[in-house]
Design an enzyme around this catalytic site. Sequence first.
Site, PDB file in Angstrom:
ATOM      1  N   LYS A  63      38.469  54.986  35.757  1.00  0.00           N
ATOM      2  CA  LYS A  63      38.952  53.978  34.792  1.00  0.00           C
ATOM      3  C   LYS A  63      37.974  52.799  34.749  1.00  0.00           C
ATOM      4  CE  LYS A  63      43.118  53.485  36.464  1.00  0.00           C
ATOM      5  NZ  LYS A  63      44.468  52.882  36.621  1.00  0.00           N
ATOM      6  N   ASN A  64      37.556  52.346  35.932  1.00  0.00           N
ATOM      7  CA  ASN A  64      36.617  51.207  35.974  1.00  0.00           C
ATOM      8  C   ASN A  64      35.298  51.581  35.303  1.00  0.00           C
ATOM      9  OD1 ASN A  64      38.489  49.822  37.475  1.00  0.00           O
ATOM     10  ND2 ASN A  64      37.549  50.293  39.438  1.00  0.00           N
ATOM     11  N   HIS A  77      44.120  59.444  43.529  1.00  0.00           N
ATOM     12  CA  HIS A  77      44.361  58.006  43.290  1.00  0.00           C
ATOM     13  C   HIS A  77      43.025  57.249  43.265  1.00  0.00           C
ATOM     14  CE1 HIS A  77      46.948  54.300  43.821  1.00  0.00           C
ATOM     15  NE2 HIS A  77      45.753  53.829  44.105  1.00  0.00           N
ATOM     16  N   GLU A  84      41.126  55.733  39.741  1.00  0.00           N
ATOM     17  CA  GLU A  84      40.821  54.288  39.673  1.00  0.00           C
ATOM     18  C   GLU A  84      39.342  54.069  39.366  1.00  0.00           C
ATOM     19  OE1 GLU A  84      42.645  51.669  39.688  1.00  0.00           O
ATOM     20  OE2 GLU A  84      41.009  50.204  39.835  1.00  0.00           O
TER      21      GLU A  84
END
Length: 402
Positions: free
Chosen positions: A247-248, A240, A244
């Site tokens: 993606k950023n 998780h 994240e």
Amino acid sequence: RPTQFLRNLSKMLDFYSQFNPSPLSIKQFMDFGYQACERKSFTFLRKELPVRLANIMKEIALLPENLTRMPSVVLVTDWYARSFSEIIAFERSDISPTTLDRFCETLVRVRNRHSDVVQTMAQGVMELKESHPVDQQTDNSIQYFLDRFYMSRISIRMLINQHTLLFGSDVKGSENPTGHIGCIDPQCDLVGVVKDAYENARFICDQYYLASPDLRLKEINDVEHGAPIRIVYVPSHLYHMLFELFKNAMRAVMEHHGDAEEGLPPIEVVVCRGKEDICVKMSDRGGGIPRSSTDMLFHYMYSTAPQPPKSDSHTVPLAGYGYGLPISRLYARYFHGDLSLMSCDGFGTDAMIYMKALSNEANELLPVFNKASSKFYRTVIPTNDWSHGSSLGVRHLTTRNA
Ligand SMILES: O=S(=O)(c1ccc(O)cc1O)N1Cc2ccccc2C1
């Protein structure tokens, strides 16, 4: 008029909220999983789950009324009340196979009821923003509360998942092919999870930008030179966080270099095992952000953006909506690690995930409802005890001195 049910509920909340939650270490979760005694687990959970639920429910009651009156917050509060009541119904049950099966079914029902709590609370924050001006004190209370509320939820779901994975009807008596203990992997291969998260984020990036940055991955084991770095951890939590951050990082690189002809700067990841910490550093050259903005990325109030229109949900933006970073930081902190960002405005950002190298030091970090936490909701904003220049610059000063 509060019904008999509500009066009884309030009494039980007072009773169970007197106890402090009992933090377990990953090592305790694992050792318990090896012996796997359903009766012991039931006896522990029918007390510990109501204690953790009651501690956070008492804190909901301390929130500003503007927030607790929001329809979405009323809905979440109702879910918690129902789940608390259903679990304390087992308080004096005899420990029979039937009781154990019904307890498992109750845990599954509770987990399903609460599956949308994160976005429903975010909806509640949105309803508040749209209906009332939010002062600094309310903002502080919301930030403080949601970190504790979501950490409490992570911990309750961890307890429920361990019990249902070890004793649920679908696993009774079956072999354990993966060697996992509930949701814990005793030999979690960090580099493997990094590659999985990268490939999945890259797939979304390619769909949206028709290109994606490469990955440069380094593994440094300072304890067993050359050996693959393995950790006793919950792979889904690690995934998780990494997903994240990828993606950023990808969104930053694509939006900073999108139209440039020369190649995209790769995302560099270092996985390092030291004596005490295991850390994952992810560096992107996506242009970074000013220091003044870094805090906002972990702010629930700022991160509560209007929901993207459902119609074009197939073009899910890589990052920017929702609570990805604050929740990822809670996953890192849950077992006494951390997640932090160091940005270099104009160049790029380093994201660090810290984890405990030893499972006996990886203790749950749990919010406790007590005088200290209650005081926070009443605290006035600290006075300004540092003098800092005004933002009007020199002209302002010279006029004043003149
Ligand atoms: O703020 S960031 O530095 C940034 C934040 C978190 C992270 O994990 C990686 C990052 O790189 N970054 C996010 C983003 C999105 C669109 C355009 C430009 C940028 C810059």
